[in-house]
Design a protein around this motif. Structure first.
Motif, PDB file in Angstrom:
ATOM      1  N   SER A 190     -27.072  14.410 -22.414  1.00 17.54           N
ATOM      2  CA  SER A 190     -26.106  14.147 -23.480  1.00 17.54           C
ATOM      3  C   SER A 190     -24.978  13.257 -22.980  1.00 17.54           C
ATOM      4  O   SER A 190     -24.229  12.676 -23.768  1.00 17.54           O
ATOM      5  N   ASN A 191     -24.847  13.140 -21.671  1.00 17.61           N
ATOM      6  CA  ASN A 191     -23.870  12.270 -21.027  1.00 17.61           C
ATOM      7  C   ASN A 191     -24.519  10.906 -20.816  1.00 17.61           C
ATOM      8  O   ASN A 191     -25.471  10.773 -20.042  1.00 17.61           O
ATOM      9  N   THR A 192     -24.034   9.878 -21.497  1.00 20.10           N
ATOM     10  CA  THR A 192     -24.672   8.557 -21.430  1.00 20.10           C
ATOM     11  C   THR A 192     -24.618   7.965 -20.025  1.00 20.10           C
ATOM     12  O   THR A 192     -25.537   7.233 -19.626  1.00 20.10           O
ATOM     13  N   ALA A 222     -27.066  14.168 -29.285  1.00 19.20           N
ATOM     14  CA  ALA A 222     -26.050  13.137 -29.521  1.00 19.20           C
ATOM     15  C   ALA A 222     -25.075  13.504 -30.629  1.00 19.20           C
ATOM     16  O   ALA A 222     -23.959  13.002 -30.680  1.00 19.20           O
ATOM     17  N   ASP A 227     -20.494   9.445 -34.615  1.00 20.06           N
ATOM     18  CA  ASP A 227     -20.539   9.765 -33.185  1.00 20.06           C
ATOM     19  C   ASP A 227     -21.967   9.758 -32.666  1.00 20.06           C
ATOM     20  O   ASP A 227     -22.242   9.232 -31.584  1.00 20.06           O
ATOM     21  N   LYS A 231     -23.127   7.045 -29.846  1.00 24.12           N
ATOM     22  CA  LYS A 231     -23.538   7.575 -28.540  1.00 24.12           C
ATOM     23  C   LYS A 231     -24.986   7.189 -28.225  1.00 24.12           C
ATOM     24  O   LYS A 231     -25.300   6.757 -27.118  1.00 24.12           O
ATOM     25  N   SER A 232     -25.858   7.313 -29.212  1.00 22.71           N
ATOM     26  CA  SER A 232     -27.261   6.947 -29.005  1.00 22.71           C
ATOM     27  C   SER A 232     -27.401   5.458 -28.739  1.00 22.71           C
ATOM     28  O   SER A 232     -28.142   5.042 -27.835  1.00 22.71           O
ATOM     29  N   GLN A 488     -15.346   6.629 -26.062  1.00 20.67           N
ATOM     30  CA  GLN A 488     -15.654   8.049 -25.891  1.00 20.67           C
ATOM     31  C   GLN A 488     -17.111   8.222 -25.457  1.00 20.67           C
ATOM     32  O   GLN A 488     -17.408   9.004 -24.544  1.00 20.67           O
ATOM     33  N   ALA A 489     -18.016   7.504 -26.094  1.00 17.95           N
ATOM     34  CA  ALA A 489     -19.446   7.649 -25.803  1.00 17.95           C
ATOM     35  C   ALA A 489     -19.786   7.242 -24.374  1.00 17.95           C
ATOM     36  O   ALA A 489     -20.709   7.790 -23.767  1.00 17.95           O
ATOM     37  N   THR A 490     -19.039   6.287 -23.824  1.00 19.50           N
ATOM     38  CA  THR A 490     -19.296   5.815 -22.461  1.00 19.50           C
ATOM     39  C   THR A 490     -18.418   6.516 -21.435  1.00 19.50           C
ATOM     40  O   THR A 490     -18.425   6.138 -20.260  1.00 19.50           O
ATOM     41  N   ARG A 491     -17.685   7.516 -21.872  1.00 17.62           N
ATOM     42  CA  ARG A 491     -16.828   8.349 -21.009  1.00 17.62           C
ATOM     43  C   ARG A 491     -15.759   7.515 -20.292  1.00 17.62           C
ATOM     44  O   ARG A 491     -15.332   7.865 -19.192  1.00 17.62           O
ATOM     45  N   GLU A 498     -15.509  16.125 -28.327  1.00 19.54           N
ATOM     46  CA  GLU A 498     -16.902  15.687 -28.242  1.00 19.54           C
ATOM     47  C   GLU A 498     -17.811  16.851 -28.596  1.00 19.54           C
ATOM     48  O   GLU A 498     -17.660  17.955 -28.065  1.00 19.54           O
TER      49      GLU A 498
END
Length: 600
Positions: A190-192, A222, A227, A231-232, A488-491, A498
C-alpha cells in the motif's frame, strides 16, 4: 532500462486460458469479484459486468476447497453464456484449495507468505501444485504482499523489499527446477515507495538469474475516490514508465467493474509514449533507482533542502478561491499583484513584478541574464531540458536565490524531465526544481490519473522540490487538491489522513464502502494518521502493514481494532466499532482538533 525513452521490458509469454500475458501481448487489465464465491449466480453476473467493462481476467477468492470447486461451476456458467475470459483463484492459507482450483479454472494465485512455513514444506506442497497445473494447463501467480511475509523471511530480512524479493525468488527457483514456466509475479504494497522499489529490485534480480516472467502491478489497498486513483496511478504509472508491467489491477474500494476503465485509461496514457522522438541524455553516474533518495538541493527560502515539496497553484484574472488545502504559492502571470491580498505568496511574470515582500518574479530562458538585476530572496525561472546549456547552468549555480520551474511539454514529458534532472546532477548544480506540467482535461478522473502518473514517477525517483500543475480546462482548486494528493501518495508531503482500505472480495465481512465513508467522516481531520480498513483477517494486519490503526472484520457483524499490528479490541459489534475506533485513537493521544485552513 532507459530512463528517458519508453521501451517495454521483454518478458516471457504465459498461457492463461485464451488470453496470454507477457511478451508482445497488450498490457492486460483485471479485477476481482467482491461477492461470495459460493453464490454462483451473483458471481457469474458480477464477472459478466467486469468482462463487459473490459476485464481480461476475473479473480475470485477461494478460502477452501468448497469455494475452489464452485469456481468450476462459475466457469461453466460463464461458458454457457458465451464468456471465455480466464478466471483466477485467490488462495492464501489453504494449499488444498489451490490444488482443487487448479483443476477447475485457468490460473491460481498463491501468497508465499502464508502458503507453507518451511523450505521443505514449500517444496513439497508447491511441487504438488505445479504437477496439477502442468496436467491441466493452469497458470500460477506468485503474489507477494508487503504485510504478509512469512515469519522465517521476516526474521531474516525484516519487512523490507529485499525480504519480499527473497520470498518470491524462493518459489521462482522451484518453478525453474521443475520446468514450469506459466508463472506471473506480483509484489504489492500500500506504500508506493516500497512497491516501486521492490518491483524494480525484483526485475533486476530476475534478470541476473535469466528469468523474465511477466509482472502483475498493483498498489494494494489503495482506497477509493480521488485518493485511490492518484495512489494507484503514481505507483503503477512509475513502473509502467520504466517499461515494467504486463498486467495491472487498480484496487479501489468500489464496485470491481469501476476499476476497469480507470486501469485502461492509465495504460493507454503511458502507451502514448511509444514512438516519441528519442531523447538523447545520459544518466547521472551515481544514480541508483533501487536506492531511492531525494536529490540533494540547496534551500532557497522555503524551497529545497530538507523542506517538504511546495505546491504552486495557477490563478488568473484576479480570482480568489476557497482552497481546501491552500497552496504555498500562487502564480498570477501578468496580473497586477496589487489585485491580491498581501498575505498571499505570489509568483508574477518578471514584467509584472512589483517590489513587495510577498511577490517573487518569474523569468523565461531568454531572460536568464536579467536575474542578477532583481534583488529578491527568491526568483523563479521556467526552463526545459533543451534550455539547460552551460551558461544557464552557471547562472543557476551562482545565483543562490534561483529556483527552476522545469517544464516538459509533449507525450514523453517524464523522460524529458528525467533527462533535465540527471543533467543538473551531472553538472553539480544544486538549484531546487519545481516540476511543472500543463494539461487540457475536461474529465477530472483523467487529470488525476495522468498527472499522478507523470509527477508520481518523478517524485518516486527522488526528484522534485515542488509541484505546479495547470489544467487549462479546470478549476485551480481541483488541480491544487490533486497536487496535494500526489505528494501524499508518494510519501513526500503528508497533508491529510491516509486510508489503507481494501477493495473487498468474497471474504469481506461487512459493507466496506459505507463503513469507509463513516470512518472518513469521523477521522478525515487527523493529518498524517494512517488508518487501515480491512474486510477480513486475511487482508487485516498483514495488508495494512504500516497503518497506525486498523479496523478489521473478524466475523459477520464483528470488528477487531488494531494499534499498529497489535489487536487491542476483539469482536466489537459493527454498530459500535467506529465509535470504539475513535476512542482508541483518543486514548493513544492521536486525536487532534480539526485543522481549518483560512481560505484565500
Amino acid at each position: 532500462m532507459d530512463p528517458f525513452n519508453y521501451s517495454r521490458r521483454k518478458s516471457s509469454v504465459v498461457r492463461v486460458g485464451t488470453t496470454p500475458v507477457g511478451g508482445d501481448n497488450p498490457i492486460r487489465i483485471q479485477s476481482m469479484a467482491n461477492v461470495s464465491t459460493m453464490d454462483t449466480e451473483a458471481a457469474t453476473q458480477q464477472a459478466i459486468r467486469m468482462i463487459e467493462a473490459g476485464a481480461e481476467y476475473v479473480r475470485f477468492t477461494a478460502q477452501g476447497e468448497r469455494e475452489a470447486l464452485n469456481l468450476g461451476v462459475i466457469r461453466k456458467a460463464l461458458n454457457e453464456r458465451g464468456y471465455a475470459t480466464p478466471l483466477v483463484a485467490d488462495i492464501h492459507f489453504n494449499p488444498r484449495a489451490a490444488d482443487a482450483a487448479a483443476k477447475e479454472i485457468e490460473k491460481v494465485r498463491i501468497n508465499p507468505g502464508n502458503y507453507a512455513p518451511t523450505p521443505e514444506a514449500i517444496r513439497q506442497r508447491f511441487v504438488s501444485l505445479l504437477n496439477i497445473c502442468k496436467e491441466h494447463g493452469t497458470a500460477i501467480r506468485i503474489g507477494v504482499n508487503h504485510g504478509s511475509l512469512s515469519g522465517r523471511i521476516m526474521n531474516q530480512y525484516g519487512d523490507t523489499p529485499e525480504g519480499m524479493v527473497a520470498s518470491c525468488m524462493e518459489f521462482l527457483r522451484i518453478c525453474r527446477e521443475e520446468n514450469f514456466h506459466d508463472v506471473v509475479i506480483s509484489i504489492k504494497a500500500s506504500n508506493t515507495v516500497v512497491m516501486v522499489k521492490t518491483v524494480r529490485l525484483l526485475a533486476q534480480v530476475m534478470d541476473a538469474e535469466d528469468m523474465h516472467y511477466p509482472l502483475h502491478l498493483g498498489v494494494t489497498e489503495a482506497g477509493d475516490g480521488e485518493d485511490g486513483r492518484i495512489k494507484s496511478a503514481a505507483g503503477i504509472g512509475a513502473l509502467l514508465s520504466d517499461g515494467i508491467g504486463d498486467t495491472i489491477r487498480v484496487s479501489l474500494s468500489e464496485e470491481p467493474e469501476a476499476e476497469i476503465p480507470v486501469a485502461r485509461k492509465l495504460v493507454n496514457y503511458i502507451m502514448e509514449r511509444k514512438g516519441c522522438a528519442p531523447i538523447t541524455a545520459s544518466p547521472f553516474p551515481g544514480y541508483n533507482p533501487l536506492a531511492i533518495g531525494r536529490r540533494i538541493t540547496r534551500r532557497t527560502n522555503n524551497i529545497g533542502g530538507t523542506e517538504a515539496p511546495v505546491v504552486i497553484s495557477t490563478l488568473r484574472n484576479g480570482d480568489l478561491i476557497n482552497y481546501t488545502s491552500p497552496p504555498d504559492y500562487i502564480y498570477t502571470g501578468n496580473e497586477d499583484p496589487d489585485h491580491f491580498p498581501d498575505t498571499i505568496p505570489l509568483i508574477a511574470d518578471s514584467l509584472s513584478w512589483k517590489r513587495k515582500t510577498n511577490v517573487f518574479p518569474l523569468f523565461i530562458a531568454s531572460e536568464i541574464d536579467d536575474l542578477k538585476r532583481y534583488d529578491t530572496q527568491l526568483k523563479f525561472i521556467c526552463l526545459t531540458y533543451e534550455q539547460l546549456d552551460g551558461h544557464v547552468m552557471e547562472v543557476l549555480s551562482q545565483d543562490k536565490s534561483a529556483v527552476v520551474i522545469l517544464s516538459a511539454p509533449g507525450r514523453n514529458g517524464v523522460g524529458a524531465m528525467r533527462a533535465a534532472l540527471h543533467k543538473l546532477m551531472t553538472a553539480g548544480c544544486d538549484a531546487p526544481v519545481i516540476l511543472h506540467r500543463e494539461y487540457k482535461e475536461t474529465d477530472i478522473e483523467s487529470l488525476q490519473l495522468k498527472s499522478a502518473a507523470d509527477f508520481g514517477t518523478l517524485f518516486l525517483d527522488g526528484f522534485g522540490d515542488g509541484i505546479m500543475l495547470h489544467n487549462e480546462n479546470g478549476a485551480a482548486a481541483i488541480s491544487c487538491g490533486i497536487m496535494f494528493g500526489i505528494l501524499q501518495a508518494t510519501r513526500t508531503r503528508i497533508s491529510k489522513t491516509e486510508y489503507i482500505s481494501c477493495p473487498g472480495c468474497g471474504r469481506t465481512l461487512y459493507n466496506l464502502q459505507s463503513t469507509i465513508a463513516r470512518i472518513k467522516e469521523a477521522t478525515s481531520h487527523l493529518k498524517g494518521l494512517k488508518i487501515g480498513v480491512m474486510g477480513c483477517i486475511v487482508n487485516g494486519p498483514g495488508e495494512m502493514a504500516d497503518a497506525d490503526y486498523g479496523y478489521v472484520g473478524s466475523a459477520r457483524g464483528k470488528i477487531d481494532l488494531y494499534k499498529g499490528k497489535t489487536c487491542i479490541h476483539k469482536n466489537i459489534p459493527e454498530t459500535e466499532a467506529v465509535e470504539c475506533l475513535i476512542q482508541l485513537i483518543k486514548e493513544n493521544g492521536d486525536w487532534e482538533a480539526e485543522k481549518r485552513h483560512t481560505p484565500y
